[in-house]
Design a protein around this motif. Structure first.
Motif, PDB file in Angstrom:
ATOM      1  N   ARG A  26       0.827  -1.208   0.000  1.00 20.39           N
ATOM      2  CA  ARG A  26       0.000   0.000   0.000  1.00 20.39           C
ATOM      3  C   ARG A  26       0.866   1.265   0.000  1.00 20.39           C
ATOM      4  O   ARG A  26       0.398   2.334   0.359  1.00 20.39           O
ATOM      5  CB  ARG A  26      -0.947  -0.010   1.209  1.00 20.39           C
ATOM      6  CG  ARG A  26      -1.984  -1.137   1.179  1.00 20.39           C
ATOM      7  CD  ARG A  26      -2.851  -1.046  -0.056  1.00 20.39           C
ATOM      8  NE  ARG A  26      -3.903  -2.058  -0.096  1.00 20.39           N
ATOM      9  CZ  ARG A  26      -5.162  -1.862   0.304  1.00 20.39           C
ATOM     10  NH1 ARG A  26      -5.516  -0.689   0.807  1.00 20.39           N
ATOM     11  NH2 ARG A  26      -6.054  -2.820   0.210  1.00 20.39           N
ATOM     12  N   HIS A  27       2.125   1.103  -0.359  1.00 17.32           N
ATOM     13  CA  HIS A  27       3.045   2.215  -0.599  1.00 17.32           C
ATOM     14  C   HIS A  27       3.427   2.966   0.683  1.00 17.32           C
ATOM     15  O   HIS A  27       2.869   2.712   1.757  1.00 17.32           O
ATOM     16  CB  HIS A  27       2.479   3.187  -1.630  1.00 17.32           C
ATOM     17  CG  HIS A  27       1.970   2.523  -2.865  1.00 17.32           C
ATOM     18  ND1 HIS A  27       2.655   1.513  -3.488  1.00 17.32           N
ATOM     19  CD2 HIS A  27       0.823   2.707  -3.587  1.00 17.32           C
ATOM     20  CE1 HIS A  27       1.974   1.103  -4.567  1.00 17.32           C
ATOM     21  NE2 HIS A  27       0.854   1.794  -4.636  1.00 17.32           N
ATOM     22  N   GLY A  28       4.375   3.861   0.549  1.00 15.50           N
ATOM     23  CA  GLY A  28       4.851   4.561   1.731  1.00 15.50           C
ATOM     24  C   GLY A  28       5.659   5.797   1.410  1.00 15.50           C
ATOM     25  O   GLY A  28       5.987   6.082   0.248  1.00 15.50           O
ATOM     26  N   LEU A  29       5.990   6.535   2.452  1.00 15.43           N
ATOM     27  CA  LEU A  29       6.761   7.775   2.343  1.00 15.43           C
ATOM     28  C   LEU A  29       7.816   7.786   3.435  1.00 15.43           C
ATOM     29  O   LEU A  29       7.518   7.510   4.606  1.00 15.43           O
ATOM     30  CB  LEU A  29       5.840   8.988   2.495  1.00 15.43           C
ATOM     31  CG  LEU A  29       6.518  10.362   2.549  1.00 15.43           C
ATOM     32  CD1 LEU A  29       7.107  10.713   1.185  1.00 15.43           C
ATOM     33  CD2 LEU A  29       5.523  11.432   2.985  1.00 15.43           C
ATOM     34  N   VAL A 301       3.208  -4.695  -5.881  1.00 13.88           N
ATOM     35  CA  VAL A 301       4.395  -3.841  -5.835  1.00 13.88           C
ATOM     36  C   VAL A 301       4.145  -2.676  -4.879  1.00 13.88           C
ATOM     37  O   VAL A 301       3.166  -1.934  -5.033  1.00 13.88           O
ATOM     38  CB  VAL A 301       4.744  -3.292  -7.229  1.00 13.88           C
ATOM     39  CG1 VAL A 301       5.947  -2.345  -7.154  1.00 13.88           C
ATOM     40  CG2 VAL A 301       5.044  -4.439  -8.185  1.00 13.88           C
ATOM     41  N   GLY A 302       5.020  -2.535  -3.898  1.00 14.22           N
ATOM     42  CA  GLY A 302       4.953  -1.397  -2.985  1.00 14.22           C
ATOM     43  C   GLY A 302       5.936  -0.334  -3.418  1.00 14.22           C
ATOM     44  O   GLY A 302       7.110  -0.628  -3.653  1.00 14.22           O
ATOM     45  N   VAL A 303       5.476   0.905  -3.554  1.00 17.13           N
ATOM     46  CA  VAL A 303       6.336   2.020  -3.976  1.00 17.13           C
ATOM     47  C   VAL A 303       6.524   2.947  -2.781  1.00 17.13           C
ATOM     48  O   VAL A 303       5.551   3.451  -2.217  1.00 17.13           O
ATOM     49  CB  VAL A 303       5.712   2.794  -5.151  1.00 17.13           C
ATOM     50  CG1 VAL A 303       6.643   3.925  -5.591  1.00 17.13           C
ATOM     51  CG2 VAL A 303       5.415   1.860  -6.313  1.00 17.13           C
ATOM     52  N   TYR A 304       7.784   3.188  -2.427  1.00 23.00           N
ATOM     53  CA  TYR A 304       8.105   4.043  -1.286  1.00 23.00           C
ATOM     54  C   TYR A 304       8.885   5.260  -1.782  1.00 23.00           C
ATOM     55  O   TYR A 304       9.985   5.133  -2.307  1.00 23.00           O
ATOM     56  CB  TYR A 304       8.910   3.257  -0.241  1.00 23.00           C
ATOM     57  CG  TYR A 304       8.041   2.264   0.509  1.00 23.00           C
ATOM     58  CD1 TYR A 304       7.658   2.479   1.825  1.00 23.00           C
ATOM     59  CD2 TYR A 304       7.568   1.115  -0.133  1.00 23.00           C
ATOM     60  CE1 TYR A 304       6.822   1.587   2.496  1.00 23.00           C
ATOM     61  CE2 TYR A 304       6.736   0.217   0.528  1.00 23.00           C
ATOM     62  CZ  TYR A 304       6.374   0.460   1.836  1.00 23.00           C
ATOM     63  OH  TYR A 304       5.542  -0.420   2.489  1.00 23.00           O
ATOM     64  N   PHE A 305       8.272   6.418  -1.641  1.00 18.99           N
ATOM     65  CA  PHE A 305       8.901   7.658  -2.068  1.00 18.99           C
ATOM     66  C   PHE A 305       9.783   8.190  -0.945  1.00 18.99           C
ATOM     67  O   PHE A 305       9.349   8.264   0.211  1.00 18.99           O
ATOM     68  CB  PHE A 305       7.838   8.697  -2.432  1.00 18.99           C
ATOM     69  CG  PHE A 305       7.025   8.338  -3.638  1.00 18.99           C
ATOM     70  CD1 PHE A 305       7.465   8.658  -4.917  1.00 18.99           C
ATOM     71  CD2 PHE A 305       5.821   7.669  -3.521  1.00 18.99           C
ATOM     72  CE1 PHE A 305       6.726   8.319  -6.041  1.00 18.99           C
ATOM     73  CE2 PHE A 305       5.063   7.324  -4.627  1.00 18.99           C
ATOM     74  CZ  PHE A 305       5.522   7.655  -5.897  1.00 18.99           C
ATOM     75  N   ASN A 323       1.872   4.001   4.482  1.00 15.21           N
ATOM     76  CA  ASN A 323       2.901   3.768   5.493  1.00 15.21           C
ATOM     77  C   ASN A 323       3.880   4.942   5.494  1.00 15.21           C
ATOM     78  O   ASN A 323       4.484   5.239   4.463  1.00 15.21           O
ATOM     79  CB  ASN A 323       3.634   2.458   5.204  1.00 15.21           C
ATOM     80  CG  ASN A 323       2.686   1.271   5.133  1.00 15.21           C
ATOM     81  OD1 ASN A 323       2.047   0.915   6.118  1.00 15.21           O
ATOM     82  ND2 ASN A 323       2.569   0.653   3.955  1.00 15.21           N
ATOM     83  N   ARG A 324       4.025   5.599   6.674  1.00 12.91           N
ATOM     84  CA  ARG A 324       4.790   6.855   6.701  1.00 12.91           C
ATOM     85  C   ARG A 324       5.841   6.860   7.805  1.00 12.91           C
ATOM     86  O   ARG A 324       5.553   6.494   8.949  1.00 12.91           O
ATOM     87  CB  ARG A 324       3.844   8.041   6.887  1.00 12.91           C
ATOM     88  CG  ARG A 324       2.939   8.255   5.676  1.00 12.91           C
ATOM     89  CD  ARG A 324       1.876   9.302   5.939  1.00 12.91           C
ATOM     90  NE  ARG A 324       1.097   9.509   4.717  1.00 12.91           N
ATOM     91  CZ  ARG A 324       1.253  10.537   3.888  1.00 12.91           C
ATOM     92  NH1 ARG A 324       2.151  11.464   4.161  1.00 12.91           N
ATOM     93  NH2 ARG A 324       0.520  10.644   2.796  1.00 12.91           N
TER      94      ARG A 324
END
Length: 526
Positions: A26-29, A301-305, A323-324
């Motif tokens: 669910r991606h993250g920062l 695929v999880g994308v973390y900026f 996710n932060r």
């Protein structure tokens, strides 16, 4: 390799703070000012994903992430701080360890070269890469369409330059069929291509093209490989860096099947210096990036900026980042204060914590953490002491890098460039044939020349011939591997009999296959 359902991040609010693996897609920062610990947090996360059998892709923009391939040591800088942090967090099992890593480099100097073809990149991303205006982008689309219909492969920059020159020479005829094609616009594109080539981008276009499955591998212990892209030189061309990573996301989306929310991600993708993706990007492109980020999570695929300032990420994209990890920010300017307030407002409220104040007070290695719980709801934000990585913090030596390259599962697969017949060679052959034919007509007469066979072989004949040869070679290689009990490295879609069809489709089915294989971003923009 552990079978844990979560990744330990650190201690905050007197409790363990963890990232649920089933929500990691669910991606993250990861955000924070320079020197606050973002890279160390990224490194710790990457090695934890790897330990749980999740492959990782990370861009090494400063050269210091390559150390993830080596075990840490008491002799290295900051070892006392790492060991002290582990003790503070009660990590009784803390021990230095390495990680399975594969080095990649668009320029082929510090890792396996990464290439794609001009056709696969597509006109939209190329137009952005070259800063073309709307008119010039329209002409570039016509060039691609014309190449598709003529069955001409666009593999590298030379192919595109030849195609542009051919377009300029036939501008009148093409304008009548496709719309206005001015020589001025073609010339502007050619100049931008030369500039792109001078920045080293030409090495990115060609064959063998990257097989995206090679980013999704695990070692013999079940640990996910950490794919480290050497990006220190690449960062000198920030537009190429951002375009490449956007292309890679789109390729992942096109390649991977739908899996919904898996128990753990298929791949975790860390996008460092993420603000470069959105700088000067038109709103239409931002919308498509948001769409890809939203959709790619269903592919596992999880994308973390990773960025210094959280407001560098557009709201529509930031809204997808569940996710932060927020490291310290400094309130030196009005923009800084705006960023602090924006970051604070994104967290689920903790009545015992003044988030805005805490963001400015965090020490190095501390962060505000909120992750998605098992039911998908965000956890209450906590001021968290982040765990230390177990691998080396810092650079690897040239000797260590060379050893890692030699034991890579893809050693020798991408190093030698292939230059097969494509648009440049075919157009040159046709031009040469035309000149020779004109001379023969003048010397022997048209009727006599018509009797001889054509000198320029049909692209259909070439494709079938090449396809048959590839099929035979692949079948023999697969049979030999089976006899030896080895797993073939070849992409199944390019192996055996399908290689013949694949070669023909690549060469001939421009109107269908040529456009289909272009990445999702380009497809959505049409």
């Amino acid at each position: 390799m552990g079978e844990a359902k979560e990744i330990f991040l650190g201690l905050g609010g007197g409790e363990r703070q963890s990232l649920n693996l089933s929500r990691a897609n669910r991606h993250g920062l990861i955000a924070g000012a320079t020197g606050t610990g973002k890279t160390v947090t990224l490194q710790g996360l990457a090695e934890s994903f790897s330990a749980n059998g999740v492959p990782v892709f990370v861009a090494d923009v400063k050269g210091d992430l390559a150390g993830i391939s080596m075990a840490g040591s008491p002799q290295f800088k900051h070892a006392d701080k790492l060991e002290g942090r582990a003790k503070e967090l009660g990590m009784d099992d803390y021990a230095y360890s390495d990680n399975p890593a594969i080095f990649w480099d668009l320029y082929g100097k510090q890792g396996h070269p990464i290439r794609t073809t001009i056709s696969e990149m597509g006109p939209l991303l190329l137009a952005r890469l070259m800063d073309l205006n709307e008119t010039q982008e329209g002409v570039l689309n016509i060039v691609f369409r014309f190449a598709d219909e003529q069955g001409l492969l666009l593999l590298n920059l030379d192919d595109l330059q030849s195609m542009l020159a051919h377009t300029a020479e036939n501008a009148k005829e093409l304008s009548a069929k496709y719309g206005n094609v001015s020589k001025a616009s073609v010339g502007a594109i050619q100049r931008q291509l030369l500039q792109l080539d001078s920045q080293g981008a030409g090495q990115f276009f060609g064959e063998p093209a990257l097989e995206i499955d090679d980013f999704l591998q695990c070692d013999d212990q079940g640990r996910g490989y950490i794919n480290v892209l050497a990006a220190d030189q690449l960062m000198r061309s920030p537009k190429l860096y951002a375009t490449f990573l956007l292309w890679l996301l789109a390729e992942l989306f096109e390649t991977l099947p739908e899996v919904g929310d898996p128990e753990k991600p298929k791949l975790v993708f860390f996008f460092d210096e993420a603000h470069l993706l959105f700088e000067d990007a038109p709103k239409a492109l931002e919308d498509k990036i948001e769409q890809v980020v939203r959709l790619i999570r269903s592919k596992g695929v999880g994308v973390y900026f990773v960025t210094q300032n959280p407001i560098d990420i557009p709201e529509d994209v930031a809204g997808q980042l569940g996710n932060r990890v927020q490291h310290a920010l400094r309130a030196f300017t009005p923009r800084d204060k705006k960023a602090i307030k924006a970051a604070a407002d994104t967290f689920r409220i903790n009545p015992d914590l003044d988030v805005e104040e805490a963001i400015t007070e965090l020490r190095v290695g501390e962060a505000l953490v909120s992750t998605l719980l098992e039911d998908g709801a965000p956890s209450i934000v906590q001021r968290t002491l982040i765990k230390p990585p177990r691998s080396r913090l810092g650079l690897v030596t040239a000797k260590e890098r060379a050893i890692m390259q030699s034991i890579s599962p893809f050693d020798g697969k991408y190093e030698e460039e292939i230059d097969r017949e494509s648009a440049e060679e075919i157009l040159l052959a046709k031009a040469t044939d035309a000149v020779e034919t004109a001379r023969e007509v003048e010397e022997k007469g048209e009727e006599e020349v018509r009797k001889r066979p054509r000198k320029t072989k049909s692209i259909w004949e070439k494709a079938f011939s090449r396809g048959a040869k590839v099929a035979a070679g692949s079948a023999a290689a697969i049979a030999a591997s089976a006899m030896l009990g080895k797993k073939s490295r070849a992409n199944p879609m390019r192996s055996g009999v399908t290689s013949a069809a694949g070669s023909i489709a690549t060469d001939l089915a421009g109107p269908v296959a040529g456009r289909f294989v272009r990445n999702l971003i380009g497809g959505l923009m049409r």
